[in-house]
Enzyme design. Structure first.
Site, PDB file in Angstrom:
ATOM      1  N   LYS A  92       1.903  -3.477   6.616  1.00  0.00           N
ATOM      2  CA  LYS A  92       2.513  -3.597   5.306  1.00  0.00           C
ATOM      3  C   LYS A  92       3.816  -3.226   5.151  1.00  0.00           C
ATOM      4  O   LYS A  92       4.522  -3.995   4.251  1.00  0.00           O
ATOM      5  CB  LYS A  92       1.601  -2.612   4.732  1.00  0.00           C
ATOM      6  CG  LYS A  92       0.066  -2.861   4.371  1.00  0.00           C
ATOM      7  CD  LYS A  92      -0.116  -4.186   3.758  1.00  0.00           C
ATOM      8  CE  LYS A  92      -1.622  -4.655   3.224  1.00  0.00           C
ATOM      9  NZ  LYS A  92      -1.811  -5.842   2.547  1.00  0.00           N
ATOM     10  N   SER A 112       0.823  -1.271   0.037  1.00  0.00           N
ATOM     11  CA  SER A 112       0.020   0.025   0.111  1.00  0.00           C
ATOM     12  C   SER A 112       1.034   1.227   0.008  1.00  0.00           C
ATOM     13  O   SER A 112       1.968   1.138   0.481  1.00  0.00           O
ATOM     14  CB  SER A 112      -0.862   0.117   1.318  1.00  0.00           C
ATOM     15  OG  SER A 112      -1.497   1.417   1.390  1.00  0.00           O
ATOM     16  N   TYR A 161      -2.252  -0.720  11.082  1.00  0.00           N
ATOM     17  CA  TYR A 161      -2.487  -1.394   9.570  1.00  0.00           C
ATOM     18  C   TYR A 161      -1.140  -1.309   8.671  1.00  0.00           C
ATOM     19  O   TYR A 161      -0.497  -1.914   8.081  1.00  0.00           O
ATOM     20  CB  TYR A 161      -3.849  -1.118   9.011  1.00  0.00           C
ATOM     21  CG  TYR A 161      -3.776  -1.114   7.464  1.00  0.00           C
ATOM     22  CD1 TYR A 161      -3.521  -0.137   6.946  1.00  0.00           C
ATOM     23  CD2 TYR A 161      -3.991  -2.416   7.338  1.00  0.00           C
ATOM     24  CE1 TYR A 161      -3.652  -0.258   5.406  1.00  0.00           C
ATOM     25  CE2 TYR A 161      -3.926  -2.554   5.801  1.00  0.00           C
ATOM     26  CZ  TYR A 161      -3.713  -1.569   4.786  1.00  0.00           C
ATOM     27  OH  TYR A 161      -3.766  -1.627   3.498  1.00  0.00           O
TER      28      TYR A 161
HETATM   29  C1  WQD Z   1      -9.625   9.276   1.118  1.00  0.00           C
HETATM   30  C2  WQD Z   1     -10.141  10.741   1.383  1.00  0.00           C
HETATM   31  C3  WQD Z   1     -10.408  11.273   3.477  1.00  0.00           C
HETATM   32  C4  WQD Z   1     -14.144   9.066   4.062  1.00  0.00           C
HETATM   33  C5  WQD Z   1      -7.085   4.481   2.915  1.00  0.00           C
HETATM   34  C6  WQD Z   1      -5.965   3.705   3.641  1.00  0.00           C
HETATM   35  C7  WQD Z   1      -5.165   3.210   2.565  1.00  0.00           C
HETATM   36  C8  WQD Z   1      -5.976   2.346   1.686  1.00  0.00           C
HETATM   37  C9  WQD Z   1      -6.658   3.027   1.037  1.00  0.00           C
HETATM   38  C10 WQD Z   1      -5.494   0.122   1.913  1.00  0.00           C
HETATM   39  C11 WQD Z   1      -9.265  11.296   2.420  1.00  0.00           C
HETATM   40  C12 WQD Z   1     -11.731  11.702   2.980  1.00  0.00           C
HETATM   41  C13 WQD Z   1     -12.782   9.701   3.604  1.00  0.00           C
HETATM   42  C14 WQD Z   1     -15.059   9.904   4.739  1.00  0.00           C
HETATM   43  C15 WQD Z   1     -13.837  11.884   4.020  1.00  0.00           C
HETATM   44  N1  WQD Z   1      -6.206   1.131   2.049  1.00  0.00           N
HETATM   45  N2  WQD Z   1     -12.826  10.963   3.652  1.00  0.00           N
HETATM   46  N3  WQD Z   1     -14.935  11.355   4.455  1.00  0.00           N
HETATM   47  O1  WQD Z   1      -7.245   7.312   3.893  1.00  0.00           O
HETATM   48  O2  WQD Z   1      -6.602   7.950   1.678  1.00  0.00           O
HETATM   49  O3  WQD Z   1      -6.349   5.510   2.468  1.00  0.00           O
HETATM   50  O4  WQD Z   1      -7.806   3.638   2.134  1.00  0.00           O
HETATM   51  O5  WQD Z   1      -4.271  -0.200   1.530  1.00  0.00           O
HETATM   52  O6  WQD Z   1      -4.125   2.156   3.475  1.00  0.00           O
HETATM   53  O7  WQD Z   1      -5.434   4.520   4.468  1.00  0.00           O
HETATM   54  O8  WQD Z   1      -8.707   6.474   1.877  1.00  0.00           O
HETATM   55  O9  WQD Z   1     -11.130   6.647   1.279  1.00  0.00           O
HETATM   56  O10 WQD Z   1     -10.352   6.427   3.780  1.00  0.00           O
HETATM   57  O11 WQD Z   1     -10.019   8.508   2.496  1.00  0.00           O
HETATM   58  O12 WQD Z   1     -13.705  12.965   3.837  1.00  0.00           O
HETATM   59  O13 WQD Z   1     -16.224   9.565   5.044  1.00  0.00           O
HETATM   60  O14 WQD Z   1     -11.604  10.854   1.602  1.00  0.00           O
HETATM   61  O15 WQD Z   1     -10.196  12.398   4.537  1.00  0.00           O
HETATM   62  O16 WQD Z   1      -8.978  12.811   2.198  1.00  0.00           O
HETATM   63  P1  WQD Z   1      -7.216   6.834   2.461  1.00  0.00           P
HETATM   64  P2  WQD Z   1     -10.163   6.937   2.540  1.00  0.00           P
END
Ligand code: WQD
Length: 339
Positions: free
Chosen positions: A153, A124, A149
């Site tokens: 990785k 990741s 998590y």
């Molecule tokens: C994306 C954007 C949030 C939810 C995670 C893991 C990473 C990988 C992918 C596995 C950010 C914003 C999110 C919400 C929001 N997983 N958001 N409201 O955090 O980039 O990555 O998933 O490998 O390891 O860390 O993905 O989809 O959680 O967030 O505003 O209800 O959407 O702040 O900017 P992230 P995400």
């Protein structure tokens, strides 16, 4: 090739199995079903015409894990199995280190014992940590992860690198995913998270289907064009196809290879919301909330290395991703739990 896909009924695992079968490989699936459903097997059969071999096995069960290698002639392992909820990992670090690290060490031990030394590992972009220069290349050093998590990785990458350095018969491909979203265009397989979604896309689709009231956008004061977080969203089918391409590095006995899997484009939360509303004709109510701990402002890939060495690049754009995510949710209002 005979390929053992651990976590094969999961979101990325199931899409990769479809592409493996479409390319003539024999996919053997292993999953403990803690975060996925056996329904996925019938869906894979509907898409490909083939019902894959499936073992309901937990990678912490060394005996059952070894029996798979006794029964099947495995050429390569694609290793997806693992717990992956960032927030849960902060609350229950032992559960994550035990499952992801000890489970993977059991897998490595079974592979070694059966002379299977080819692995593609589901890593990741989170291994780069917070202080990144975008676009992120594979030369960017790994950083301080912001949650257990992410550390699992990063630690597993180190374990695979050290094993390959000590025994050059091993071929290891580390694939660093950015933000996988979307679903197979058929709508038969897709992302079906347990409980309230942590990730943006499933949260949006559950607002759209009426399961959740509104989207909370975590922070609109980041140093980005519209103040909301920027990420490199990649269609899960593009991601799956990259795994098939990565098999080339196994066939070529290339030793250790590391690739970012992203589109090279960054989209903000508001960009994703606007694309979803435009493509699907559904309004997504939202309100701005405080920043989420551990989030960074902007994260997107340089995908040049995967293109030049694997001949792979992402083909779907953000409109395709939001269309396919919604298509799956619409056809499966309660995920796989409907059946
Ligand atoms: C994306 C954007 C949030 C939810 C995670 C893991 C990473 C990988 C992918 C596995 C950010 C914003 C999110 C919400 C929001 N997983 N958001 N409201 O955090 O980039 O990555 O998933 O490998 O390891 O860390 O993905 O989809 O959680 O967030 O505003 O209800 O959407 O702040 O900017 P992230 P995400």
């Amino acid at each position: 090739m005979n390929i053992l896909v651990t976590g094969g009924t999961g979101f990325i695992g199931s899409h990769t199995v479809v592409e493996l079968i479409n390319n003539g490989h024999n996919a053997i699936l292993m999953d403990n079903l803690i975060n996925s459903s056996e329904i996925v097997l019938k869906r894979i059969e509907k898409i490909t015409g083939i019902m894959p071999t499936f073992y309901k096995v937990d990678m912490l069960d060394k005996e059952k894990l070894g029996e798979i290698f006794d029964k099947e002639h495995i050429d390569c392992v694609i290793h997806f199995a693992g717990l992956k909820a960032v927030g849960e990992s902060v609350k229950e670090p032992y559960k994550y280190y035990n499952n992801n690290l000890c489970g993977s060490l059991n897998l490595i031990e079974a592979m070694n014992r059966h002379g299977v030394k080819n692995i593609i590992f589901s890593s990741s972009a989170t291994v780069y940590g917070k202080n990144v220069i975008v676009p992120i290349t594979e030369e960017c050093p790994k950083g301080e992860c912001t949650n257990p998590y992410g550390w699992t990785k990063s630690m597993l990458e180190q374990i695979f690198c050290d094993i390959q350095k000590a025994d050059e018969k091993w071929n290891v491909v580390l694939l660093r995913y950015f933000n996988p979203i979307g679903a197979h265009p058929s709508g038969l397989i897709g992302e079906d998270p347990n409980g309230i979604p942590n990730n943006l896309m499933p949260f949006i689709t559950q607002v759209a289907i009426g399961k959740l009231k509104e989207l909370g956008i975590f922070g609109n004061d980041y140093d980005t064009p519209d103040g909301t977080g920027v990420r490199d969203y990649i269609h899960v089918v593009d991601l799956a196809k990259a795994h098939v391409k990565a098999l080339k590095k196994i066939e070529d006995n290339s030793g250790l290879s590391i690739y970012n899997l992203g589109t090279g484009n960054g989209y903000s939360v508001l960009d994703v919301v606007k694309s979803f509303e435009k493509v699907n004709g559904i309004k997504i109510p939202y309100s701005f909330k405080p920043r989420r701990a551990g989030d960074i402002a902007s994260c997107y890939a340089s995908a040049n290395k995967a293109y030049s060495e694997l001949g792979w690049k992402a083909e779907f754009d953000i409109d395709d991703m939001v269309r396919d995510s919604w298509n799956f949710q619409k056809k499966n209002p309660n995920g796989y739990g409907d059946q």
